[in-house]
Write a protein that holds these residues in place. Structure first.
Motif, PDB file in Angstrom:
ATOM      1  N   PRO A  29      12.353  -3.302  -2.519  1.00  9.71           N
ATOM      2  CA  PRO A  29      13.529  -3.879  -3.171  1.00  9.71           C
ATOM      3  C   PRO A  29      14.591  -2.803  -3.377  1.00  9.71           C
ATOM      4  N   ALA A  30      15.856  -3.153  -3.139  1.00 12.12           N
ATOM      5  CA  ALA A  30      16.937  -2.164  -3.270  1.00 12.12           C
ATOM      6  C   ALA A  30      16.990  -1.606  -4.686  1.00 12.12           C
ATOM      7  N   ASP A  31      16.530  -2.401  -5.683  1.00 13.36           N
ATOM      8  CA  ASP A  31      16.619  -1.974  -7.083  1.00 13.36           C
ATOM      9  C   ASP A  31      15.266  -1.527  -7.647  1.00 13.36           C
ATOM     10  N   THR A  32      14.344  -1.101  -6.771  1.00 10.53           N
ATOM     11  CA  THR A  32      13.052  -0.590  -7.267  1.00 10.53           C
ATOM     12  C   THR A  32      13.253   0.715  -8.051  1.00 10.53           C
ATOM     13  N   LEU A  33      12.353   1.010  -8.990  1.00 10.45           N
ATOM     14  CA  LEU A  33      12.460   2.261  -9.756  1.00 10.45           C
ATOM     15  C   LEU A  33      12.078   3.471  -8.912  1.00 10.45           C
ATOM     16  N   GLY A  34      11.207   3.235  -7.925  1.00 12.66           N
ATOM     17  CA  GLY A  34      10.762   4.318  -7.057  1.00 12.66           C
ATOM     18  C   GLY A  34       9.796   3.762  -6.027  1.00 12.66           C
ATOM     19  N   TRP A  35       9.611   4.489  -4.947  1.00 12.88           N
ATOM     20  CA  TRP A  35       8.724   3.988  -3.903  1.00 12.88           C
ATOM     21  C   TRP A  35       7.914   5.128  -3.295  1.00 12.88           C
ATOM     22  N   LEU A  36       6.803   4.730  -2.663  1.00 11.16           N
ATOM     23  CA  LEU A  36       5.938   5.660  -1.932  1.00 11.16           C
ATOM     24  C   LEU A  36       5.576   5.036  -0.594  1.00 11.16           C
ATOM     25  N   ASP A  37       5.598   5.808   0.460  1.00 20.08           N
ATOM     26  CA  ASP A  37       4.987   5.396   1.733  1.00 20.08           C
ATOM     27  C   ASP A  37       3.550   5.898   1.717  1.00 20.08           C
ATOM     28  N   CYS A  38       2.587   5.000   1.965  1.00 25.93           N
ATOM     29  CA  CYS A  38       1.170   5.351   1.860  1.00 25.93           C
ATOM     30  C   CYS A  38       0.420   4.984   3.135  1.00 25.93           C
ATOM     31  N   ARG A  39      -0.621   5.790   3.424  1.00 21.29           N
ATOM     32  CA  ARG A  39      -1.545   5.490   4.529  1.00 21.29           C
ATOM     33  C   ARG A  39      -2.931   5.292   3.950  1.00 21.29           C
ATOM     34  N   ILE A  40      -3.574   4.183   4.303  1.00 19.66           N
ATOM     35  CA  ILE A  40      -4.904   3.902   3.761  1.00 19.66           C
ATOM     36  C   ILE A  40      -5.875   4.988   4.228  1.00 19.66           C
ATOM     37  N   GLU A  41      -6.611   5.566   3.249  1.00 22.20           N
ATOM     38  CA  GLU A  41      -7.567   6.609   3.592  1.00 22.20           C
ATOM     39  C   GLU A  41      -8.997   6.069   3.578  1.00 22.20           C
ATOM     40  N   THR A  42      -9.402   5.452   2.446  1.00 23.93           N
ATOM     41  CA  THR A  42     -10.780   4.952   2.300  1.00 23.93           C
ATOM     42  C   THR A  42     -10.759   3.620   1.564  1.00 23.93           C
ATOM     43  N   ILE A  43     -11.626   2.708   1.971  1.00 22.90           N
ATOM     44  CA  ILE A  43     -11.779   1.441   1.252  1.00 22.90           C
ATOM     45  C   ILE A  43     -13.233   1.318   0.821  1.00 22.90           C
ATOM     46  N   TYR A  44     -13.437   1.129  -0.475  1.00 25.49           N
ATOM     47  CA  TYR A  44     -14.773   0.940  -1.050  1.00 25.49           C
ATOM     48  C   TYR A  44     -14.919  -0.525  -1.449  1.00 25.49           C
ATOM     49  N   GLN A  45     -16.065  -1.116  -1.118  1.00 24.16           N
ATOM     50  CA  GLN A  45     -16.331  -2.468  -1.603  1.00 24.16           C
ATOM     51  C   GLN A  45     -16.746  -2.363  -3.061  1.00 24.16           C
ATOM     52  N   ALA A  46     -16.128  -3.153  -3.925  1.00 24.18           N
ATOM     53  CA  ALA A  46     -16.390  -3.071  -5.364  1.00 24.18           C
ATOM     54  C   ALA A  46     -16.387  -4.484  -5.943  1.00 24.18           C
ATOM     55  N   GLY A  47     -17.567  -5.108  -5.995  1.00 24.32           N
ATOM     56  CA  GLY A  47     -17.646  -6.465  -6.534  1.00 24.32           C
ATOM     57  C   GLY A  47     -16.802  -7.423  -5.721  1.00 24.32           C
ATOM     58  N   ASP A  48     -15.943  -8.186  -6.410  1.00 30.78           N
ATOM     59  CA  ASP A  48     -15.113  -9.165  -5.689  1.00 30.78           C
ATOM     60  C   ASP A  48     -13.767  -8.585  -5.261  1.00 30.78           C
ATOM     61  N   HIS A  49     -13.617  -7.256  -5.334  1.00 29.50           N
ATOM     62  CA  HIS A  49     -12.394  -6.577  -4.885  1.00 29.50           C
ATOM     63  C   HIS A  49     -12.734  -5.457  -3.901  1.00 29.50           C
ATOM     64  N   GLU A  50     -11.724  -4.983  -3.207  1.00 26.28           N
ATOM     65  CA  GLU A  50     -11.809  -3.745  -2.435  1.00 26.28           C
ATOM     66  C   GLU A  50     -11.024  -2.687  -3.199  1.00 26.28           C
ATOM     67  N   LEU A  51     -11.630  -1.530  -3.384  1.00 25.82           N
ATOM     68  CA  LEU A  51     -10.944  -0.397  -4.018  1.00 25.82           C
ATOM     69  C   LEU A  51     -10.356   0.441  -2.888  1.00 25.82           C
ATOM     70  N   VAL A  52      -9.038   0.486  -2.860  1.00 22.52           N
ATOM     71  CA  VAL A  52      -8.330   1.086  -1.730  1.00 22.52           C
ATOM     72  C   VAL A  52      -7.740   2.428  -2.158  1.00 22.52           C
ATOM     73  N   VAL A  53      -8.139   3.500  -1.488  1.00 23.38           N
ATOM     74  CA  VAL A  53      -7.551   4.816  -1.752  1.00 23.38           C
ATOM     75  C   VAL A  53      -6.616   5.140  -0.588  1.00 23.38           C
ATOM     76  N   ALA A  54      -5.397   5.528  -0.925  1.00 25.49           N
ATOM     77  CA  ALA A  54      -4.388   5.778   0.119  1.00 25.49           C
ATOM     78  C   ALA A  54      -3.677   7.092  -0.151  1.00 25.49           C
ATOM     79  N   GLU A  55      -3.269   7.744   0.927  1.00 25.28           N
ATOM     80  CA  GLU A  55      -2.506   8.988   0.798  1.00 25.28           C
ATOM     81  C   GLU A  55      -1.014   8.672   0.757  1.00 25.28           C
ATOM     82  N   ALA A  56      -0.330   9.253  -0.214  1.00 27.38           N
ATOM     83  CA  ALA A  56       1.129   9.098  -0.313  1.00 27.38           C
ATOM     84  C   ALA A  56       1.776  10.161   0.569  1.00 27.38           C
TER      85      ALA A  56
END
Ligand SMILES: Cc1cc2nc3c(=O)[nH]c(=O)nc-3n(C[C@H](O)[C@H](O)[C@H](O)COP(=O)(O)O)c2cc1C
Length: 157
Positions: free
Chosen positions: A106-133
């Motif tokens: 969004p043009a009016d966002t407070l700030g942004w990061l470009d991220c690349r997914i590094e690791t995904i862990y299965q965690a119950g009914d969610h995926e825990l996603v670790v990404a590099e900024a």
């Protein structure tokens, strides 16, 4: 074992910000709202978020392998609702800019990061996603959009 509704009520006492996670895929733009976003590591710069297995949007972002995180500010409740409503036309009716990697924010966002997914862990009914900024910017100094007690609101003045 904690009853699920009560577990959610307890977690609702913990205040978070709200981010949009957006990406450019071969089939077009996609994205969704998250409050489970957090910083993980400074060196290397890592962030994390939790994506529900039930989300129809997340598999497209995961397949892209990279995304932009944009931090929502006060007054962006509608944008948050649009990006959390299944089937909503998410990129209409708002001004968008592109990050260095080409993802929409969004043009009016407070700030942004470009991220690349590094690791995904299965965690119950969610995926825990670790990404590099890999890139990012502070783009506005306004107040944040916050999520507390199941309500999307601004900080009290
Ligand atoms: C304030 C807020 C925070 C949210 N945080 C998350 C989250 O951390 N993880 C998640 O999987 N969904 C989260 N959601 C829900 C998703 O945004 C929503 O389920 C999703 O966009 C539904 O559409 P989809 O089926 O097209 O993915 C949140 C919704 C709101 C309103």
């Amino acid at each position: 074992m904690l009853e699920q509704r009560y577990f959610r009520d307890i977690l609702g006492q913990f205040t978070t910000g709200v981010v949009l996670v957006t990406t450019q895929t071969p089939r077009g733009l996609t994205g969704m709202a998250f409050n489970s976003f957090t910083s993980v590591s400074l060196n290397p710069p890592l962030v994390a978020l939790c994506a529900a297995h039930t989300s129809s949007t997340w598999p497209h972002i995961r397949a892209a392998g990279e995304f932009a995180v944009s931090i929502l500010g006060e007054g962006q409740e509608e944008l948050c609702k649009t990006f959390s409503t299944h089937g909503a036309e998410r990129f209409a009716g708002h001004a968008w800019e592109r990050t260095h990697a080409g993802h929409p924010v969004p043009a009016d966002t407070l700030g942004w990061l470009d991220c690349r997914i590094e690791t995904i862990y299965q965690a119950g009914d969610h995926e825990l996603v670790v990404a590099e900024a890999v890139e990012g910017a502070v783009t506005d100094s306004g107040g944040p959009l916050v999520f507390h007690g199941g309500r999307i609101t601004a900080l009290p003045a």
